[in-house]
Motif scaffolding. Structure first.
Motif, short mmCIF file in Angstrom:
data_model
loop_
_atom_site.label_atom_id
_atom_site.label_comp_id
_atom_site.label_asym_id
_atom_site.label_seq_id
_atom_site.Cartn_x
_atom_site.Cartn_y
_atom_site.Cartn_z
N MET A 87 0.83 -1.20 0.00
CA MET A 87 0.00 0.00 0.00
C MET A 87 0.87 1.26 0.00
SD MET A 87 -3.13 1.15 2.54
CE MET A 87 -4.19 -0.20 1.98
N GLU A 88 1.97 1.21 0.70
CA GLU A 88 2.89 2.35 0.69
C GLU A 88 3.40 2.62 -0.73
OE1 GLU A 88 4.86 2.46 5.15
OE2 GLU A 88 5.87 1.30 3.59
N ALA A 89 3.76 1.54 -1.45
CA ALA A 89 4.27 1.69 -2.80
C ALA A 89 3.20 2.25 -3.74
CB ALA A 89 4.77 0.35 -3.32
N LYS A 93 2.44 6.90 0.33
CA LYS A 93 2.33 7.34 1.72
C LYS A 93 2.96 6.32 2.66
CE LYS A 93 -0.67 10.78 0.85
NZ LYS A 93 -0.48 12.21 1.24
N ARG A 94 3.39 6.78 3.81
CA ARG A 94 3.76 5.86 4.88
C ARG A 94 2.45 5.27 5.43
NH1 ARG A 94 4.56 6.46 10.62
NH2 ARG A 94 5.92 4.82 11.41
N VAL A 95 2.45 3.96 5.73
CA VAL A 95 1.27 3.32 6.28
C VAL A 95 1.63 2.66 7.61
CG1 VAL A 95 -0.59 1.64 5.90
CG2 VAL A 95 0.41 2.85 3.94
N GLN A 96 0.88 3.00 8.63
CA GLN A 96 1.15 2.53 9.99
C GLN A 96 0.05 1.57 10.45
OE1 GLN A 96 1.65 5.71 12.83
NE2 GLN A 96 1.21 4.39 14.58
N PHE A 97 0.45 0.44 11.03
CA PHE A 97 -0.50 -0.51 11.60
C PHE A 97 -0.88 -0.06 13.00
CE2 PHE A 97 -1.72 -4.35 13.93
CZ PHE A 97 -2.59 -4.96 13.04
N LYS A 273 -6.26 5.29 -4.99
CA LYS A 273 -5.02 4.54 -4.82
C LYS A 273 -5.17 3.44 -3.76
CE LYS A 273 -2.01 8.36 -6.23
NZ LYS A 273 -0.98 9.35 -5.79
N VAL A 274 -5.94 3.72 -2.72
CA VAL A 274 -6.20 2.70 -1.69
C VAL A 274 -6.95 1.52 -2.31
CG1 VAL A 274 -7.48 2.21 0.43
CG2 VAL A 274 -6.09 4.29 0.26
N HIS A 275 -7.96 1.82 -3.13
CA HIS A 275 -8.67 0.76 -3.84
C HIS A 275 -7.71 -0.05 -4.70
CE1 HIS A 275 -13.15 1.90 -3.53
NE2 HIS A 275 -12.50 2.62 -2.63
N ASP A 276 -6.82 0.66 -5.39
CA ASP A 276 -5.84 -0.01 -6.25
C ASP A 276 -4.93 -0.93 -5.45
OD1 ASP A 276 -6.86 1.24 -8.48
OD2 ASP A 276 -5.29 2.79 -8.58
N ALA A 277 -4.57 -0.50 -4.24
CA ALA A 277 -3.68 -1.31 -3.41
C ALA A 277 -4.32 -2.66 -3.08
CB ALA A 277 -3.33 -0.56 -2.13
#
Length: 326
Positions: A87-89, A93-97, A273-277
Motif C-alpha cells: 500500500m505504501e508503494a 504514503k507511509r502506512v502505519q499498523f 489509490k487505496v482501492h488499487d492497493a
C-alpha cells in the motif's frame, strides 16, 4: 472488470434457515440508512458521501490502518506487514499498523479522524458506517469468489451440553455487543427459536474477542461461547488450540466476513489509490495468504454495504438495534 465496479455480481450471504424462518425476515422492511447528521448520502447507497467541500478532505502523510481486534495484535501486525508495504508503494504514503484492543477503540479512532483505513468485523460495520463515516468496499474471498463464515456455538468436551437447549442454567460467552456472530445472531437465535433470554435463562458474559471466547471455553472458564468459525480455523492452524479442544453444538449458514474500507473524507485521489492497493496485491507467497488461507481466503473482492450487509442490518433490526451517533 475494474476492482471497484460495484455492480459486479457476488454470492449473496444468507442467515441460517432456522433463524430466518423463526424471525420471519420476509415480513421485515429493508433497513433504511441511519447515518449520523454529520454525513450526507445524496446517492442513496447508505454510506457517507465524500464531502463536496475540498477543505474537508483529509490527505495525511501517514495512513493509519487497523485490523479488527484480536487477542494478540502483534501477530497480525506481522501478517499485514507485506500488504501495508504494498500500500505504501501504491499510495506513496507511509502506512502505519494500529493495534486496536477493542471494537469501541477502533470505531472511536475513525470517528475522531485518527484512523483512515480499516477492517471492521461483520457486526461492527453498520456502526462504523453510520457513526464513523466508514465506507466499505472490499472483503476477502476464496479463489472461486465465495466468501463468508459461520456462527458456531461451542462447548468443551464433558460439559454436559449436547444441544442448544442444554444452555439453560449455564453460562455463555459473547464477544461484544456490536459483533454479529459473537452476539447479535446468536441472541436472535436463542431468543426466537429456543426461548432463551440472556441473564434470565442462562448467564451471559462478554469476553472482548472471538479468540478470548474460544480460549475461555477450551480452558473451561465458560461453559459455551458463540464464535466465528473462521477465527477458530486460524487458531487451529497456528496451534493455539487443537482439534478436540471444543465441540460444536450449532452452526449457522454463511455470513459476510470482515469488511475493508476507508473513512469517507479521504482525498478522492488517495481513495482511488487505496482501492488499487487492494485490487493489485499479490497474495502468492504472502504472510496474508499463509494466515487467511486457513479460513479459505485468497483474494480481495469488491462489495457494497447496501447489498452485502442487508442480512446483517435485518438481524440488528430484529434485535432492536438503533444508532445514536450524535
Amino acid at each position: 472488470m475494474p476492482f471497484d465496479t460495484l455492480s459486479q455480481t457476488l454470492p449473496r450471504t444468507l442467515l441460517g434457515t432456522a433463524i430466518a424462518a423463526t424471525l420471519a425476515f420476509s415480513a421485515l422492511p429493508t433497513s433504511a440508512a441511519d447515518l449520523s447528521s454529520r454525513f450526507i448520502d445524496s446517492d442513496g447507497d447508505m454510506v457517507a458521501d465524500t464531502p463536496t467541500d475540498e477543505t474537508q478532505w483529509t490527505d495525511p502523510d501517514t495512513l493509519v490502518f487497523a485490523y479488527t481486534p484480536v487477542e494478540d495484535p502483534a501477530v497480525y501486525a506481522e501478517v499485514w506487514a507485506g500488504f501495508l508495504e504494498h500500500m505504501e508503494a501504491v499510495t506513496g504514503k507511509r502506512v502505519q499498523f494500529f493495534p486496536v484492543q477493542s471494537n469501541a477503540a477502533q470505531l472511536e479512532a475513525m470517528r475522531a479522524g485518527r484512523l483512515h483505513i480499516a477492517g471492521f468485523n461483520t457486526g461492527s460495520v453498520p456502526v462504523a458506517v453510520n457513526c464513523a463515516g466508514f465506507v466499505p468496499f472490499s472483503m476477502m474471498a476464496a479463489e472461486d469468489g465465495s466468501f463468508g463464515y459461520e456462527m458456531e456455538i461451542i462447548t468443551y468436551p464433558g460439559s454436559g451440553i449436547q444441544s442448544v437447549e442444554d444452555l439453560a442454567g449455564r453460562n455463555l460467552a459473547f464477544t461484544s455487543p456490536t459483533s454479529n456472530s459473537g452476539f447479535r445472531a446468536p441472541s436472535a437465535l436463542l431468543r426466537s427459536q429456543y426461548g432463551l433470554e440472556a441473564d434470565e435463562d442462562f448467564e451471559a458474559a462478554f469476553s472482548g474477542s472471538h479468540d478470548n471466547s474460544i480460549l475461555g471455553v477450551v480452558n473451561e472458564d465458560y461453559d459455551a461461547a458463540a464464535i466465528a468459525n473462521s477465527v477458530a480455523a486460524r487458531m487451529l492452524a497456528r496451534d493455539v488450540i487443537k482439534e478436540g479442544d471444543y465441540e460444536v453444538i450449532y452452526t449457522s449458514d454463511t455470513f459476510p466476513t470482515t469488511a475493508y474500507g476507508h473513512v469517507h473524507n479521504l482525498h478522492p485521489e488517495l481513495t482511488e489509490k487505496v482501492h488499487d492497493a487492494f485490487s493489485s496485491f499479490d497474495w502468492e507467497g504472502s504472510a496474508l495468504k499463509a494466515e487467511f488461507a486457513n479460513s479459505g481466503e485468497a483474494q480481495f473482492v469488491p462489495i457494497t454495504y447496501q447489498r452485502n450487509w442487508e442480512v446483517i442490518r435485518t438481524i440488528a433490526e430484529a434485535n432492536g438495534v438503533t444508532y445514536d451517533c450524535e
